[in-house]
Design a protein around this motif. Structure first.
Motif, PDB file in Angstrom:
ATOM      1  N   GLN A   1     -39.987  -3.572  53.590  1.00  0.00           N
ATOM      2  CA  GLN A   1     -38.558  -3.774  53.282  1.00  0.00           C
ATOM      3  C   GLN A   1     -37.695  -2.781  54.073  1.00  0.00           C
ATOM      4  OE1 GLN A   1     -37.773  -3.638  49.076  1.00  0.00           O
ATOM      5  NE2 GLN A   1     -35.588  -3.281  49.333  1.00  0.00           N
ATOM      6  N   ASN A   2     -38.060  -1.508  54.030  1.00  0.00           N
ATOM      7  CA  ASN A   2     -37.244  -0.473  54.671  1.00  0.00           C
ATOM      8  C   ASN A   2     -37.334  -0.538  56.201  1.00  0.00           C
ATOM      9  OD1 ASN A   2     -36.428   0.494  52.199  1.00  0.00           O
ATOM     10  ND2 ASN A   2     -37.944   2.128  52.122  1.00  0.00           N
TER      11      ASN A   2
ATOM     12  N   HIS B   1     -35.615  -2.601  61.466  1.00  0.00           N
ATOM     13  CA  HIS B   1     -35.786  -3.233  62.783  1.00  0.00           C
ATOM     14  C   HIS B   1     -34.850  -4.437  62.920  1.00  0.00           C
ATOM     15  CE1 HIS B   1     -37.305  -4.847  66.411  1.00  0.00           C
ATOM     16  NE2 HIS B   1     -38.172  -5.685  65.898  1.00  0.00           N
ATOM     17  N   TRP B   2     -34.812  -5.273  61.895  1.00  0.00           N
ATOM     18  CA  TRP B   2     -33.964  -6.478  61.975  1.00  0.00           C
ATOM     19  C   TRP B   2     -32.490  -6.084  62.086  1.00  0.00           C
ATOM     20  CZ3 TRP B   2     -29.877  -9.204  60.506  1.00  0.00           C
ATOM     21  CH2 TRP B   2     -29.856 -10.560  60.851  1.00  0.00           C
ATOM     22  N   ASN B   3     -32.059  -5.172  61.224  1.00  0.00           N
ATOM     23  CA  ASN B   3     -30.640  -4.815  61.171  1.00  0.00           C
ATOM     24  C   ASN B   3     -30.147  -4.229  62.486  1.00  0.00           C
ATOM     25  OD1 ASN B   3     -30.796  -5.608  58.527  1.00  0.00           O
ATOM     26  ND2 ASN B   3     -30.728  -3.531  57.662  1.00  0.00           N
ATOM     27  N   HIS B   4     -30.942  -3.338  63.071  1.00  0.00           N
ATOM     28  CA  HIS B   4     -30.483  -2.714  64.311  1.00  0.00           C
ATOM     29  C   HIS B   4     -30.536  -3.692  65.481  1.00  0.00           C
ATOM     30  CE1 HIS B   4     -30.900   0.794  61.724  1.00  0.00           C
ATOM     31  NE2 HIS B   4     -29.968   1.326  62.499  1.00  0.00           N
TER      32      HIS B   4
ATOM     33  N   GLN C   1     -16.226   2.115  51.131  1.00  0.00           N
ATOM     34  CA  GLN C   1     -16.539   2.469  49.744  1.00  0.00           C
ATOM     35  C   GLN C   1     -18.031   2.476  49.432  1.00  0.00           C
ATOM     36  OE1 GLN C   1     -14.053  -0.248  47.552  1.00  0.00           O
ATOM     37  NE2 GLN C   1     -12.220   0.601  48.502  1.00  0.00           N
ATOM     38  N   LEU C   2     -18.837   1.968  50.346  1.00  0.00           N
ATOM     39  CA  LEU C   2     -20.282   1.945  50.094  1.00  0.00           C
ATOM     40  C   LEU C   2     -20.771   3.377  49.892  1.00  0.00           C
ATOM     41  CD1 LEU C   2     -22.830  -0.253  51.979  1.00  0.00           C
ATOM     42  CD2 LEU C   2     -23.360   2.134  51.531  1.00  0.00           C
ATOM     43  N   PHE C   3     -21.429   3.633  48.786  1.00  0.00           N
ATOM     44  CA  PHE C   3     -21.877   4.988  48.467  1.00  0.00           C
ATOM     45  C   PHE C   3     -23.246   5.233  49.079  1.00  0.00           C
ATOM     46  CE2 PHE C   3     -23.738   8.330  45.840  1.00  0.00           C
ATOM     47  CZ  PHE C   3     -22.719   9.274  45.889  1.00  0.00           C
ATOM     48  N   GLY C   4     -23.356   6.308  49.863  1.00  0.00           N
ATOM     49  CA  GLY C   4     -24.640   6.620  50.470  1.00  0.00           C
ATOM     50  C   GLY C   4     -24.850   5.816  51.735  1.00  0.00           C
ATOM     51  N   SER C   5     -26.101   5.442  52.006  1.00  0.00           N
ATOM     52  CA  SER C   5     -26.456   4.781  53.258  1.00  0.00           C
ATOM     53  C   SER C   5     -26.612   3.287  53.058  1.00  0.00           C
ATOM     54  CB  SER C   5     -27.777   5.349  53.785  1.00  0.00           C
ATOM     55  OG  SER C   5     -27.633   6.725  54.063  1.00  0.00           O
ATOM     56  N   GLY C   6     -26.109   2.514  54.005  1.00  0.00           N
ATOM     57  CA  GLY C   6     -26.278   1.071  53.889  1.00  0.00           C
ATOM     58  C   GLY C   6     -25.511   0.330  54.958  1.00  0.00           C
ATOM     59  N   TRP C   7     -25.294  -0.937  54.680  1.00  0.00           N
ATOM     60  CA  TRP C   7     -24.650  -1.844  55.634  1.00  0.00           C
ATOM     61  C   TRP C   7     -23.632  -2.692  54.883  1.00  0.00           C
ATOM     62  CZ3 TRP C   7     -26.346  -2.755  60.873  1.00  0.00           C
ATOM     63  CH2 TRP C   7     -27.407  -1.936  61.281  1.00  0.00           C
TER      64      TRP C   7
ATOM     65  N   GLN D   1     -31.829  -0.067  54.162  1.00  0.00           N
ATOM     66  CA  GLN D   1     -31.957  -1.045  55.246  1.00  0.00           C
ATOM     67  C   GLN D   1     -32.111  -2.466  54.697  1.00  0.00           C
ATOM     68  OE1 GLN D   1     -31.160  -0.475  58.175  1.00  0.00           O
ATOM     69  NE2 GLN D   1     -31.354   1.747  58.433  1.00  0.00           N
ATOM     70  N   ASP D   2     -31.618  -2.682  53.502  1.00  0.00           N
ATOM     71  CA  ASP D   2     -31.626  -4.050  52.974  1.00  0.00           C
ATOM     72  C   ASP D   2     -30.659  -4.919  53.765  1.00  0.00           C
ATOM     73  OD1 ASP D   2     -33.364  -3.078  51.123  1.00  0.00           O
ATOM     74  OD2 ASP D   2     -32.044  -3.354  49.388  1.00  0.00           O
ATOM     75  N   ASN D   3     -30.851  -6.220  53.681  1.00  0.00           N
ATOM     76  CA  ASN D   3     -29.898  -7.156  54.298  1.00  0.00           C
ATOM     77  C   ASN D   3     -29.946  -8.484  53.532  1.00  0.00           C
ATOM     78  OD1 ASN D   3     -31.846  -8.978  55.400  1.00  0.00           O
ATOM     79  ND2 ASN D   3     -32.233  -7.546  57.078  1.00  0.00           N
TER      80      ASN D   3
END
Ligand code: MN
Length: 236
Positions: free
Chosen positions: A106-107, A112-115, A157-163, A182-184
């Motif tokens: 998942q991570n 890999h997919w997100n980037h 407003q997203l708290f912490g790390s994400g997309w 790194q969820d999507n």
């Protein structure tokens, strides 16, 4: 339920359950199955200056993205039965992955997919959204300015790390969705699950060298280098 609604539901069920490539498109990278490889950046590291600096791009691509690829491959080394699975299939069927390796896939599969997606949604060539693309988003969000404001506010407003993503569901609905880590939206625990149309990385590693804690400045800058033709092509 009318015929159109019925076909929509049928399409969604088929999409979720049966398809190997549930979104009908792929990264189109050379490495869609194990062993995955770091795709080359489609432009030089300095190409997005002054909006995104070369050093950030280099560390982000050669450091962060490369590490996701390596860790994804390391996990799949131990799962030979999943080595023929395309990345989108892995991410959209995470519950099929043994729990011992699920979070790692998942991570790092997400990373890999997100980037891979992110590098191609950006472009050094300035572009404007076409009239047709603007009209489609205005229909959903009221105006182009309202769409931009909602997208960038969600990212800020997203708290912490994400997309933050613009997502198209199998029924064609569009919404703005933040995800952690790194969820999507390919992943089944994200609501709504769907096809990413636009995505912006809001991990600090995407902007900290140049913008430090000024995330909104980074967001305004990255908006300047969005490849709107690519967004429109994904929207289909
Ligand atoms: Mn990143």
């Amino acid at each position: 339920m009318n015929r159109r609604q019925f076909l929509g539901v049928l399409g969604a069920l088929t999409w979720m359950g049966l398809s190997r490539r549930p979104f009908g498109w792929s990264l189109a990278s050379e490495a869609e199955t194990y062993p995955f490889r770091l795709p080359p950046l489609p432009y030089p590291y300095e190409a997005l200056e002054p909006h995104i600096d070369a050093r950030t791009m280099q560390i982000h691509h050669q450091g962060h993205h490369q590490t996701y690829v390596q860790n994804l491959n390391k996990a799949l080394e131990e799962l030979p039965q999943f080595q023929s699975w395309e990345l989108e299939r892995l991410l959209s069927h995470l519950s099929d992955v043994p729990s011992s390796h699920r979070t790692t896939i998942q991570n790092n599969g997400g990373g890999h997919w997100n980037h891979s997606f992110f590098w191609r949604i950006l472009s050094p060539t300035p572009s404007e959204p076409s009239k047709a693309l603007q009209a489609r988003l205005e229909k959903v969000f009221g105006s182009w300015a309202a769409f931009r404001a909602k997208f960038l506010d969600t990212a800020a407003q997203l708290f912490g790390s994400g997309w933050v993503w613009l997502v198209q569901t199998p029924r064609g609905d569009l919404s703005i969705v933040p995800t952690a880590n790194q969820d999507n939206p390919l992943m089944p625990h994200i609501t709504p699950q769907g096809k990413p149309i636009l995505g912006i990385d809001v991990w600090e590693h995407a902007y900290y060298l140049k913008y430090q804690n000024r995330r909104t400045e980074y967001l305004a800058a990255v908006w300047q280098v969005i490849n709107w033709a690519q967004v429109e092509a994904l929207l289909g």
